[in-house]
Write an enzyme that holds these catalytic residues in place. Structure first.
Site, PDB file in Angstrom:
ATOM      1  N   LEU A  88       6.887   2.456  84.721  1.00 28.86           N
ATOM      2  CA  LEU A  88       6.187   1.750  85.533  1.00 28.86           C
ATOM      3  C   LEU A  88       6.990   1.513  86.413  1.00 28.86           C
ATOM      4  O   LEU A  88       5.703   1.055  87.561  1.00 28.86           O
ATOM      5  CB  LEU A  88       5.840   1.253  83.759  1.00 28.86           C
ATOM      6  CG  LEU A  88       4.884   0.271  84.258  1.00 28.86           C
ATOM      7  CD1 LEU A  88       3.405   0.150  84.703  1.00 28.86           C
ATOM      8  CD2 LEU A  88       4.452  -1.292  83.568  1.00 28.86           C
ATOM      9  N   ASP A 137      23.077  -3.633  85.267  1.00 29.55           N
ATOM     10  CA  ASP A 137      22.547  -3.300  83.459  1.00 29.55           C
ATOM     11  C   ASP A 137      21.696  -5.413  83.608  1.00 29.55           C
ATOM     12  O   ASP A 137      23.008  -5.295  84.215  1.00 29.55           O
ATOM     13  CB  ASP A 137      23.605  -3.291  82.885  1.00 29.55           C
ATOM     14  CG  ASP A 137      23.227  -3.142  81.640  1.00 29.55           C
ATOM     15  OD1 ASP A 137      22.875  -3.693  81.540  1.00 29.55           O
ATOM     16  OD2 ASP A 137      23.913  -2.365  80.684  1.00 29.55           O
ATOM     17  N   TYR A 232      11.587  -4.353  68.402  1.00 27.44           N
ATOM     18  CA  TYR A 232      10.552  -3.968  70.322  1.00 27.44           C
ATOM     19  C   TYR A 232       9.474  -5.293  69.918  1.00 27.44           C
ATOM     20  O   TYR A 232       9.301  -6.255  71.354  1.00 27.44           O
ATOM     21  CB  TYR A 232      10.202  -3.059  70.313  1.00 27.44           C
ATOM     22  CG  TYR A 232       8.570  -2.655  72.097  1.00 27.44           C
ATOM     23  CD1 TYR A 232      10.299  -2.585  73.005  1.00 27.44           C
ATOM     24  CD2 TYR A 232       7.817  -2.906  71.813  1.00 27.44           C
ATOM     25  CE1 TYR A 232       9.073  -2.716  73.934  1.00 27.44           C
ATOM     26  CE2 TYR A 232       6.873  -2.554  72.189  1.00 27.44           C
ATOM     27  CZ  TYR A 232       8.262  -2.520  73.550  1.00 27.44           C
ATOM     28  OH  TYR A 232       7.358  -2.193  74.737  1.00 27.44           O
ATOM     29  N   LYS A 236       8.784  -8.736  73.136  1.00 22.37           N
ATOM     30  CA  LYS A 236       7.984  -8.584  73.876  1.00 22.37           C
ATOM     31  C   LYS A 236       7.018  -9.954  73.487  1.00 22.37           C
ATOM     32  O   LYS A 236       6.333 -10.618  74.462  1.00 22.37           O
ATOM     33  CB  LYS A 236       6.381  -7.297  73.808  1.00 22.37           C
ATOM     34  CG  LYS A 236       7.328  -6.201  74.203  1.00 22.37           C
ATOM     35  CD  LYS A 236       8.078  -6.692  75.600  1.00 22.37           C
ATOM     36  CE  LYS A 236       8.562  -4.980  76.199  1.00 22.37           C
ATOM     37  NZ  LYS A 236       9.162  -5.614  77.533  1.00 22.37           N
TER      38      LYS A 236
END
Length: 328
Positions: A88, A137, A232, A236
């Site tokens: 993406l 990183d 996760y 988000k």
């Protein structure tokens, strides 16, 4: 219908054309322009705007512009995209290049995907701009700040960021380790935060404002049926809330901060997941209103919109693009 529309008297048509030459200014906008400005810095004028720029108290008019959607023009803008070695992030980087931006891809991969070289060559030979790669990183904050400062010093500006770096891990909550949870948050939340901070510092230094876009997920709004990823989803949700708070703090500098919440995207990683869980290929499309999954290319327009002046009055918002998944 079309023949009816053409029956406008010529005298009326001439009058409309003559009126179009007069700057559009209502009493409301006169009143607004007299109000004290909350901040002085802001982005430069959109291309070919005939009056003062945004953040000057006047709204630029594109009426009768000779160019098509000039507010999407990113020529001379410098934009960073983290997590852009592939997927993406790389697709969105290409969209920004097509709009004219100079783009820097930041990622921890030693070598970006084969598509990166193709897009880099296209930027130079076809689009008249450039795509550069910096290995980093996002957890290495000192190096992150050094790279962002180096880029800003080179160009004398910093205009935008798409923070797309992130990881995923599917583990039941009862089995999740503290170490894995901390690792997830260090990249998906702290890494995003520190990347946005590094870029915003340069925007403040140059005083021209800018646009920061954080890649969240519909999983920050809903719990995914059949996809077990508690850390996760929590990360988000944190990104969405982070975006709102950064917007509230940085608006005074002319910096806009928004988030994009994609739905399920068919990427190489998802295809590999389908090999492991073939039932998801059938079930996931049924969970949204369009009955299909998305492609990375379907988020190109969102990237260009949020980075450009086309979204000049949008900040603190989450742009959810999920095929209606969370709207049931």
């Amino acid at each position: 219908m079309s023949s009816t529309l053409r029956l406008v008297p010529r005298a009326t048509s001439r009058e409309l054309r003559s009126r179009s030459q007069v700057p559009f200014l209502t009493q409301a906008s006169r009143t607004f322009s007299a109000l004290p400005r909350l901040h002085t810095p802001g982005p430069p004028a959109p291309p070919d705007a005939k009056s003062a720029a945004l953040y000057n108290g006047n709204t630029p008019s594109y009426f009768e512009t000779t160019k098509r959607l000039p507010e999407f023009n990113l020529v001379d803008k410098v934009v960073l995209v983290s997590g852009a070695a592939r997927g993406l992030g790389l697709v969105q980087a290409e969209a920004l290049l097509e709009a004219g931006a100079t783009v820097y891809a930041l990622d921890r991969l030693e070598t970006p995907s084969p598509d990166f070289s193709r897009i880099k060559k296209r930027a130079e030979t076809e689009l008249g701009t450039s795509l550069s790669y910096r290995r980093i990183d996002v957890r290495d904050v000192d190096q992150l700040n050094a790279i962002v400062t180096e880029i800003a010093d080179k160009h004398g500006r910093m205009d935008g960021l798409i923070a797309a770096a992130g990881i995923q891990q599917e583990t039941p909550a009862l089995e999740y380790s503290a170490k894995d949870s901390d690792y997830m948050m260090s990249i998906n939340v702290t890494g995003v935060f520190m990347t946005a901070q590094a870029v915003a510092r340069q925007m403040v230094r140059f005083g021209d404002g800018g646009s920061v876009v954080l890649i969240a997920s519909m999983s920050g709004t809903v719990a995914n049926r059949g996809l077990i990823c508690p850390a996760y989803n929590a990360s988000k949700a944190a990104v969405i809330q982070l975006g709102r708070n950064l917007a509230s703090e940085w608006g005074q500098y002319g910096i806009r901060v928004n988030t994009i919440s994609p739905g399920y995207i068919v990427t190489a990683m998802v295809e590999a997941l389908f090999e492991k869980f073939p039932e998801r290929r059938e079930e996931w499309p049924k969970q949204n209103m369009l009955g299909r999954l998305s492609r990375p290319e379907e988020y190109r327009g969102a990237a260009a919109f949020l980075i450009s002046d086309a979204s000049s009055f949008m900040t603190g918002s989450d742009l959810r693009i999920d095929g209606g998944h969370a709207a049931w």
